[in-house]
Design an enzyme around this catalytic site. Structure first.
Site, PDB file in Angstrom:
ATOM      1  N   ASP A 279      -7.874  -7.504   1.286  1.00  0.00           N
ATOM      2  CA  ASP A 279      -6.904  -7.535   2.381  1.00  0.00           C
ATOM      3  C   ASP A 279      -7.602  -6.933   3.565  1.00  0.00           C
ATOM      4  OD1 ASP A 279      -6.513  -4.581   1.363  1.00  0.00           O
ATOM      5  OD2 ASP A 279      -5.620  -4.682   3.351  1.00  0.00           O
TER       6      ASP A 279
ATOM      7  N   GLY B 296       0.568   4.229   1.363  1.00  0.00           N
ATOM      8  CA  GLY B 296       0.577   5.193   2.451  1.00  0.00           C
ATOM      9  C   GLY B 296      -0.681   6.057   2.400  1.00  0.00           C
TER      10      GLY B 296
ATOM     11  N   ASP C  27       0.868  -1.164   0.000  1.00  0.00           N
ATOM     12  CA  ASP C  27       0.000   0.000   0.000  1.00  0.00           C
ATOM     13  C   ASP C  27       0.910   1.220   0.000  1.00  0.00           C
ATOM     14  OD1 ASP C  27      -2.255   1.586   0.067  1.00  0.00           O
ATOM     15  OD2 ASP C  27      -2.214   1.736   2.243  1.00  0.00           O
TER      16      ASP C  27
ATOM     17  N   ASP D  88      -3.094   7.901  -2.802  1.00  0.00           N
ATOM     18  CA  ASP D  88      -4.446   8.469  -2.833  1.00  0.00           C
ATOM     19  C   ASP D  88      -4.780   9.098  -1.501  1.00  0.00           C
ATOM     20  OD1 ASP D  88      -4.548   6.115  -1.330  1.00  0.00           O
ATOM     21  OD2 ASP D  88      -6.623   5.690  -1.893  1.00  0.00           O
TER      22      ASP D  88
END
Length: 375
Positions: free
Chosen positions: A270, A93, A91, A145
């Site tokens: 997840d 962040g 991911d 994002d």
RNA sequence: GGGGAGAUACCAAAGUGGCCAACUGGGGCAGACUGUAAAUCUGCUGUCGUAUGACUUCGUAGGUUCGAAUCCUGCUCUCCCCA
């Protein structure tokens, strides 16, 4: 690269195969979360042999702060560092933009963070986050994002979404200019935002679909909105995101959430729930949820769960696990984490089997009732 | 035998005339947890199904006082020091 194998006749559920240079992943898939280079409480050996995870998550923000990029580069990336030869997704962040909102400031340029470890200041931009994920070397890397909170007013949701889109284009540009550092292929997934507003979600899904990246993610859900609202947004988005690409619903969710989302055409999931809730005494089974701390399990010497195919699930008793958890013993957290992850993996594999058989819908309807029970 | 200290709820431990059904820890009971600042957090924990309510509590038996876990007296028990 992704190939659809089979569609379920009466729902959007499908099975597929996602190819990475660290193995193929059969979808629907659940990816255990290993934020800081470790699926908390679970050794790589157990992740492979007992849980049989094909892909796990890492987190750019956390790995960047500790151990830092220099160490990861020397280790030949996260695969080398944690000695994990299967796939990894990191991911960006973006979730920390949401969860550490007290410690960050957003600008068009990017996000300024105060480290939660030592208070030091750091800047993340859509470009730097690509660079960091090059160093980490995950097989699938995520766009930077803003994961908007819930509730979130329309105006903010829209301007945030627009910025996430601009950030996306900057990230894609950077991604296309660079290359993998360790010889294996990396895929870049953009993320749909738009909060709980159907028209924004539609707009975002269209924007993301046009980018034609190898897979697409749905973010900004399961942040506190009612489940029905989440399903509605997934349906809107999946109607637009291309069928031929994997769809990744970020951070979701409960076993029921996952089955419902598979029904709506989601392929990848997840969630910290199996590990975090496991550490806190919650166990998931096909018959429902067990709070192992409850007094009623104190003298229940039956296996934790004979249905879940992990060594620990049938080897240890509920009474023993309760004792470990009540005593704060580390082994309790380990056993609960392994069991829950094995259960989540079992659940999505089972879903896959029923999609292939063509009876996913009816199986799901029964499971959704059972899974929500409190035992 | 002599001198001293102390007995508070499941445990530890505050409180030393009204703000005390009694601080705080622990333990116990329950709840929360969704791209992990979480082996974390929240609530309850004398009894009465709920209560701004009632009732019973601070070793024990009495007493002083409008009012006592807190002051006085007897008793029981525990610990420490000296012989």
């Amino acid at each position: 690269m992704f190939e659809i194998q089979k569609y379920n006749p009466d729902s959007s559920a499908r099975t597929g195969i996602l190819h990475t240079d660290h193995g193929i992943i059969q979808t629907p898939v659940f990816m255990p979360v290993g934020t800081a280079g470790t699926v908390k409480g679970v050794q790589q050996r157990d992740l492979k042999h007992d849980i049989n995870a094909g892909i796990i998550l890492g987190n750019t923000y956390h790995l960047y702060l500790r151990p830092g990029m220099d160490i990861l580069r020397q280790a030949e990336g996260l695969h080398g560092f944690m000695n994990w030869d299967r796939a990894i997704l990191t991911d960006s962040g973006g979730y920390q933009v949401f969860s550490l909102s007290d410690n960050r400031k957003l600008t068009e340029e990017g996000a300024l963070f105060r480290s939660h470890i030592d208070g030091s200041s750091h800047k993340f931009t859509p470009e730097s986050v690509v660079d960091l994920q090059r160093v980490i070397g995950a097989d699938i890397i995520m766009a930077f994002d803003e994961c908007t909170p819930y509730p979130c007013d329309y105006a903010y949701a829209k301007s945030s979404m627009d910025m996430t889109h601009r950030w996306l284009d900057r990230g894609i540009k950077r991604f296309k200019q660079g290359e993998s550092m360790y010889g294996h292929r990396q895929q870049f997934f953009p993320i749909v935002q738009g909060s709980v507003y159907g028209d924004l979600r539609r707009q975002s899904a269209e924007y993301i679909a046009e980018r034609d990246m190898p897979g697409n993610a749905i973010g900004g859900l399961s942040v506190g909105e009612p489940a029905e609202m989440m399903y509605e947004m997934i349906a809107v988005v999946n109607d637009i995101l291309p069928d031929a690409k994997p769809r990744y619903l970020m951070g979701v969710g409960t076993p029921v959430n996952i089955l419902e989302a598979i029904d709506l055409g989601v392929d990848m999931f997840d969630c910290v729930m199996p590990t975090r809730n496991g550490r806190n005494g919650m166990l998931f089974t096909a018959d429902g949820i067990i709070n192992i701390k409850n007094l009623k399990w104190a003298d229940d010497f039956s296996p934790i769960d004979i249905n879940t195919p992990s060594d620990v699930s049938s080897y240890y008793s509920k009474a023993y696990l309760r004792h470990l958890v009540m005593s704060g013993e580390i082994l309790g957290a380990q056993i609960a984490s392994i069991h829950n992850l094995a259960f989540y993996l079992w659940l999505v594999n089972e879903a896959r089997g029923h999609i292939e058989k063509g009876d996913f819908r009816s199986w799901k309807e029964k499971m959704v009732v059972a899974l929500a029970q409190r035992l």
